[in-house]
Structures are given as C-alpha cells and as structure tokens.
Enzyme design. Structure first.
Site, PDB file in Angstrom:
ATOM      1  N   GLU A  71      -7.352   0.060  15.260  1.00 58.86           N
ATOM      2  CA  GLU A  71      -8.455  -0.447  15.481  1.00 58.86           C
ATOM      3  C   GLU A  71      -7.736  -2.305  16.900  1.00 58.86           C
ATOM      4  O   GLU A  71      -9.745  -2.440  17.174  1.00 58.86           O
ATOM      5  CB  GLU A  71      -8.259  -1.717  14.084  1.00 58.86           C
ATOM      6  CG  GLU A  71      -9.373  -2.326  14.088  1.00 58.86           C
ATOM      7  CD  GLU A  71      -7.463  -3.681  12.563  1.00 58.86           C
ATOM      8  OE1 GLU A  71      -9.407  -4.105  11.277  1.00 58.86           O
ATOM      9  OE2 GLU A  71      -7.741  -4.387  12.873  1.00 58.86           O
ATOM     10  N   ASP A 264     -10.702  -5.264   5.266  1.00 59.19           N
ATOM     11  CA  ASP A 264     -11.574  -4.788   5.598  1.00 59.19           C
ATOM     12  C   ASP A 264     -13.561  -4.607   5.530  1.00 59.19           C
ATOM     13  O   ASP A 264     -14.159  -5.013   5.800  1.00 59.19           O
ATOM     14  CB  ASP A 264     -11.653  -3.496   4.942  1.00 59.19           C
ATOM     15  CG  ASP A 264     -10.387  -2.915   5.637  1.00 59.19           C
ATOM     16  OD1 ASP A 264      -8.855  -3.226   6.273  1.00 59.19           O
ATOM     17  OD2 ASP A 264     -10.111  -1.073   5.670  1.00 59.19           O
TER      18      ASP A 264
HETATM   19  O1  LIG Z   1      -2.944   3.081   4.833  1.00 63.40           O
HETATM   20  C1  LIG Z   1      -3.393   3.143   6.546  1.00 63.40           C
HETATM   21  C2  LIG Z   1      -4.307   1.571   6.541  1.00 63.40           C
HETATM   22  O2  LIG Z   1      -3.602   0.475   5.749  1.00 63.40           O
HETATM   23  C3  LIG Z   1      -5.181   1.982   7.790  1.00 63.40           C
HETATM   24  O3  LIG Z   1      -6.231   0.862   7.664  1.00 63.40           O
HETATM   25  C4  LIG Z   1      -6.068   0.285   9.128  1.00 63.40           C
HETATM   26  C5  LIG Z   1      -5.350  -1.461   8.783  1.00 63.40           C
HETATM   27  O4  LIG Z   1      -5.938  -2.208   7.806  1.00 63.40           O
HETATM   28  C6  LIG Z   1      -7.185  -2.509   8.077  1.00 63.40           C
HETATM   29  O5  LIG Z   1      -7.349  -3.836   9.302  1.00 63.40           O
HETATM   30  C7  LIG Z   1      -6.742  -4.573   8.472  1.00 63.40           C
HETATM   31  C8  LIG Z   1      -7.801  -5.533   8.071  1.00 63.40           C
HETATM   32  O6  LIG Z   1      -6.472  -6.570   7.475  1.00 63.40           O
HETATM   33  C9  LIG Z   1      -5.957  -7.350   8.508  1.00 63.40           C
HETATM   34  O7  LIG Z   1      -5.281  -8.251   7.730  1.00 63.40           O
HETATM   35  C10 LIG Z   1      -5.450  -6.684   9.287  1.00 63.40           C
HETATM   36  O8  LIG Z   1      -4.921  -7.407  10.012  1.00 63.40           O
HETATM   37  C11 LIG Z   1      -6.410  -5.638   9.794  1.00 63.40           C
HETATM   38  O9  LIG Z   1      -5.518  -4.908  10.885  1.00 63.40           O
HETATM   39  C12 LIG Z   1      -8.156  -1.370   9.489  1.00 63.40           C
HETATM   40  O10 LIG Z   1      -9.094  -1.648   9.817  1.00 63.40           O
HETATM   41  C13 LIG Z   1      -7.492   0.130   9.800  1.00 63.40           C
HETATM   42  O11 LIG Z   1      -7.399   0.918  10.873  1.00 63.40           O
HETATM   43  O12 LIG Z   1      -5.961   3.269   8.250  1.00 63.40           O
HETATM   44  C14 LIG Z   1      -4.759   4.438   7.984  1.00 63.40           C
HETATM   45  C15 LIG Z   1      -3.896   4.278   6.360  1.00 63.40           C
HETATM   46  O13 LIG Z   1      -2.953   5.676   6.547  1.00 63.40           O
END
Ligand SMILES: O[C@@H]1[C@@H](O)[C@H](O[C@@H]2CO[C@@H](O[C@@H]3CO[C@@H](O)[C@H](O)[C@H]3O)[C@H](O)[C@H]2O)OC[C@H]1O
Length: 385
Positions: A71, A264
């Site tokens: 990301e 998200d």
């Molecule tokens: O289970 C994982 C899943 O968690 C992963 O998702 C990525 C991480 O979370 C998303 O963004 C987060 C939003 O909350 C903030 O606090 C964090 O700093 C951000 O990183 C991000 O968009 C996803 O890419 O995807 C893979 C799964 O296996």
C-alpha cells in the site's frame, strides 16, 4: 441535492483547483504542496515516512505497524510520479522488486503485502490495493519519463505484466486472480470471494482500459462500470459510510473482517472525489459524497470514532483522524454543491500533517487529498511520438 455534471479532466485536460476556488492564494497552495512533500519525503523526524536504503533503494514505513506495505510503496510511487521525482520513484520500485516481488508459489507475479524494513517478508500473500496502485503509477512513469531499457525500470512492460497477472491468474490452475472474472469486482485478497469497498478505483480501471494489453481492455472497461455500480450498494443509504470489508451484494462482511466504518473505509470518499475529477463523476456517487460530508459536518476530529454504518458511534476512537478529515475534504470534488463542502476543505487546510507514531496512514491520505484539491493529481498520458 446537487450532483457532479461537469466533464472530467480526462476529457477536458482541465484540473479543478478547489482550494483556489475557495479563495486560497496560488502561492500558498504551491508552498503547501512542496512543504507536504518535504514533510513526508524529507528528513524531518516528526513527519517523514520515506527512508533511503543503500545506494539506490528506498521505502515508506508504516510507522504505526513498523512494516513496509505494498500500500505505502505504491502510494509513494504515485506521489513521486505526480511530483516528477523519478529518483524517489526508482528507489521505491527497486526496493519493491528486490524484496516484495513473489517469484514462485500461488501468488507468483504479485507482491508480498508486508515486509520488515530490512526486507524480510512478513507474509507471502498480496493485498490488491497495492497492485492496482503499482500498475497505474508505473503507467504514469512510463508516460512521463519514458521506459528504461532494462527491468525493472521498463515501467510500461512491468505495468502490463502485472495487470495481466491480476486478471488472468488462476486460468491455468496457478493461484487466483485479484478480480472476480464473472462480476469484475476486486477482491480483498485473491483467494477469497469478498471485497473491500475502498479498493474500488473505477477511475484507474478506465485508464487500464486504454493502456493494458489490448485483449484485456474490455475487462477493465467492465470493471470500471462494475465498481461504479458497486459503491452505491456498499455505502449506507443515509450516512454514505462504507464498511471495511463487504460481500459482493454490498452487505457488510463481519464474518471474515470488519463490517463497520473504520480506517480502510476512509478512502472511499477520496476515491469518489478523484473519479469525479478525472471522469466527471456519477450522480449516484455525488449523493454518497454529500451524505458523507453531511454526516461529518457536526463532528470534531478530536472525537472521530469507529461507527456503525448507520452512524451510531462506537466507543473506540478513530486511529487516523487526520486521514479521515483529509478524505472527507477530497469528497468535495464529487459534491461541490454540498452545503458542507467548503467547511470540510477549510478544516483540511487548517490541519497540519500528523506527527508521531501513527502518522503514516494519515499523512498518505493527507498528501493525496492535497494533490486532488489543488488540481495536481494528474493523468499522465502517453508521450506524443
Ligand atoms: O490481512 C491482510 C490485510 O490486513 C492486508 O490489508 C492491508 C493492510 O491494511 C490496509 O490499510 C491499513 C489501514 O489501517 C492503517 O492503520 C494501516 O496503516 C493501513 O496499512 C491496506 O489497505 C491493506 O493493503 O491485506 C492482506 C491481508 O492478508
């Protein structure tokens, strides 16, 4: 109720500078963009999220989770190409290819979504929001700077190869695609059948439909339409709030994830704004943006919470209030006639970058919103021959 009716920048070449329209001086806007870039990518310890690594690499750190995520890496590349910083872009992309690219196994061709800053993988699985941002950032780089002769700086080829993997994997029993081939909706991760509304970027898919391999273009056109149809069923009809995870029929997914409004979800508002800016907007999306702006109009960032989709506040506070107020401001691009649009943008302008441990996600969303609201989040088209 007002909705967006103007043609988008893709058709007109004109980018709206909503900050200027609201009375901020062009010099002050330019200075804010520069200061923000320097805050994230410079060496100020309180706000920085980018770190150089070795001779020619660099990464963005999720400062709250102390890892490097696809990301953040893909966001960093999109920011760098918008700011014409090929040096930073190339460093991030080299790190990504060196440490995150998966050469084998069911996810070969994708990227490991989380690594430690030393490059050790935390997971061998991808998160499709990273791949879609990588692909468009690479296409923009190809168009803005031209392709390098050798991998991985042959940006256009890398982007097309990645997009092919995203929709064709699984056809030969080699893993799973990132988009469901039947309904054309992006998945939360490749091997599940549900989605994350904040991953839906129809404005990206419109551009993939122009620049992906010719045989894949119809798919991307249909994916853009499918995502535009999906958002109105995923967002609450009164508050406009989207869940973090949702089923393909739009209902929140609480069984495999979080079906309420949390981190998200914030990105949905900004995604509506950028789609409106680039492609003119969908009246249904203008209504969602208006609802979100109205919902937050009487709430203070100090007291932003997790919310049920109907707006009921939960006990826990938002982890990223600066990110949330930033994406709300960007929603103004999809609903410029909203009575609350100006106030949301003024709140954003009066808020500085976040400092401290959890700054990464907030400051990414902040900078993207600033680029959008200042007309600097641009579509880079192929160079004329
Ligand atoms: O289970 C994982 C899943 O968690 C992963 O998702 C990525 C991480 O979370 C998303 O963004 C987060 C939003 O909350 C903030 O606090 C964090 O700093 C951000 O990183 C991000 O968009 C996803 O890419 O995807 C893979 C799964 O296996």
């Amino acid at each position: 109720m007002s909705t967006t009716t103007r043609q988008g920048a893709y058709a007109t070449g004109q980018y709206r500078n909503l900050l200027q329209e609201y009375g901020y001086a062009p010099e002050a806007i330019d200075a804010r963009v520069e200061a923000c870039w320097n805050g994230l990518f410079g060496d100020a310890p309180e706000t920085r999220i980018y770190y150089e690594a070795g001779e020619d690499m660099g990464y963005l750190l999720d400062t709250g989770n102390l890892d490097v995520r696809t990301e953040g890496m893909s966001y960093g590349m999109m920011m760098a190409v918008q700011m014409d910083r090929k040096d930073v872009f190339d460093r991030i992309w080299r790190w990504t290819m060196a440490h995150m690219y998966l050469e084998e196994g069911p996810n070969a061709g994708y990227f490991a979504w989380s690594c430690l800053p030393d490059g050790t993988r935390n997971s061998n699985g991808p998160a499709p929001d990273g791949e879609e941002f990588f692909a468009l950032a690479l296409l923009f780089a190809s168009h803005r700077w031209g392709d390098g002769m050798e991998a991985p700086l042959d940006y256009g080829r890398q982007a097309r190869k990645l997009l092919q993997a995203c929709i064709h994997k699984g056809e030969n029993g080699d893993g799973f695609p990132m988009w469901n081939p039947a309904n054309k909706l992006i998945k939360f991760v490749p091997n599940v059948e549900f989605t994350d509304p904040s991953y839906h970027l129809p404005h990206f898919y419109e551009l993939f439909a122009e620049w992906a391999e010719p045989e894949d273009r119809d798919f991307w056109r249909e994916a853009a339409a499918a995502s535009r149809d999906y958002l109105p069923i995923a967002c609450h009809p009164v508050t406009g709030l989207a869940p973090e995870y949702a089923h393909y029929d739009g209902t929140p997914n609480d069984e495999r994830g979080y079906g309420r409004f949390f981190s998200d979800s914030y990105r949905v508002a900004a995604n509506l704004g950028l789609d409106a800016e680039w492609f003119g907007g969908d009246p249904r999306h203008g209504e969602i943006a208006e609802r979100i702006l109205a919902f937050f109009a009487d709430k203070s960032p100090d007291d932003y919470r997790r919310y049920e989709l109907d707006g009921k506040p939960l006990e826990e506070k938002s982890l990223h209030p600066v990110g949330l107020l930033s994406t709300n401001a960007a929603a103004a691009l999809a609903a410029p006639g909203s009575a609350h649009a100006q106030a949301a943008v003024r709140l954003f302008w009066d808020t500085p970058l976040r400092e401290g441990e959890r700054r990464y996600y907030d400051n990414c969303l902040y900078f993207f919103s600033l680029l959008m609201l200042s007309g600097r989040y641009r579509i880079w088209e192929p160079m004329q021959a």
